[in-house]
Design a protein around this motif. Structure first.
Motif, mmCIF file in Angstrom:
data_model
loop_
_atom_site.group_PDB
_atom_site.id
_atom_site.type_symbol
_atom_site.label_atom_id
_atom_site.label_comp_id
_atom_site.label_asym_id
_atom_site.label_seq_id
_atom_site.Cartn_x
_atom_site.Cartn_y
_atom_site.Cartn_z
ATOM 1 N N ALA A 20 0.834 -1.201 0.000
ATOM 2 C CA ALA A 20 0.000 0.000 0.000
ATOM 3 C C ALA A 20 0.866 1.247 0.000
ATOM 4 O O ALA A 20 0.595 2.200 -0.735
ATOM 5 C CB ALA A 20 -0.935 -0.004 1.205
ATOM 6 N N LEU A 24 1.101 4.087 -2.922
ATOM 7 C CA LEU A 24 0.924 5.515 -2.687
ATOM 8 C C LEU A 24 2.115 6.309 -3.216
ATOM 9 O O LEU A 24 1.943 7.360 -3.826
ATOM 10 C CB LEU A 24 0.740 5.810 -1.197
ATOM 11 N N LYS A 84 -13.662 7.034 -6.107
ATOM 12 C CA LYS A 84 -12.565 6.318 -6.765
ATOM 13 C C LYS A 84 -13.005 5.703 -8.089
ATOM 14 O O LYS A 84 -12.268 5.711 -9.061
ATOM 15 C CB LYS A 84 -11.980 5.262 -5.829
ATOM 16 N N ASP A 116 -3.157 3.719 -8.452
ATOM 17 C CA ASP A 116 -2.139 4.332 -7.588
ATOM 18 C C ASP A 116 -2.318 5.847 -7.505
ATOM 19 O O ASP A 116 -2.211 6.439 -6.432
ATOM 20 C CB ASP A 116 -0.732 3.998 -8.095
ATOM 21 N N SER A 119 -5.353 6.503 -5.349
ATOM 22 C CA SER A 119 -5.015 6.267 -3.940
ATOM 23 C C SER A 119 -4.252 7.456 -3.373
ATOM 24 O O SER A 119 -4.523 7.896 -2.249
ATOM 25 C CB SER A 119 -4.183 4.996 -3.791
ATOM 26 N N SER A 122 -6.510 10.492 -2.949
ATOM 27 C CA SER A 122 -7.426 10.357 -1.807
ATOM 28 C C SER A 122 -6.760 10.715 -0.479
ATOM 29 O O SER A 122 -7.452 10.918 0.517
ATOM 30 C CB SER A 122 -8.039 8.956 -1.749
#
Length: 125
Positions: A20, A24, A84, A116, A119, A122
């Motif tokens: 994760a 990012l 998303k 990506d 993400s 966000s």
């Protein structure tokens, strides 16, 4: 055996967390190399050629302060919320999603790169 299972679960958790973070970081690298040409990603929320993207995930489409959106954009989005899924569809090919959009970018064809970027976007709150 009882000690191995929690250790395996913890290892899986760490791997998922590492992926994760890598995702990012990759999203940030892509956004900072491609998106910033036309969009501000900072809390300053300055419009450029395109609207600022700080806080875009969860924001009502077409509501970046002081940015003038095309009529086509307003017709298509009808003030939907950028989640998303919608961002993914839009970023894949903006001109297919909104014919007549002012966005000149051809899109992000790679599914993982798009995920990506979203993400990363966000996290900008």
């Amino acid at each position: 055996m009882k000690k191995i299972i929690p250790l395996c679960l913890f290892s899986i958790f760490l791997l998922n967390n590492a992926f994760a973070e890598e995702s990012l970081e990759k999203g940030k690298r892509i956004a900072e190399s491609q998106c910033v040409v036309c969009h501000d990603l900072t809390p300053a929320k300055k419009n450029k050629v395109g609207p600022y993207l700080f806080g875009v995930v969860g924001r009502v489409a077409g509501t970046a302060e002081e940015y003038i959106y095309s009529n086509e954009f307003h017709k298509k989005t009808h003030h939907a919320v950028w989640d998303k899924e919608q961002l993914g569809i839009y970023l894949k090919n903006p001109k297919d999603f909104i014919p007549g959009t002012k966005m000149a970018f051809i899109g992000v064809k790679n599914d993982q790169d798009r995920a990506d970027i979203i993400s990363y976007l966000s996290t900008l709150k």
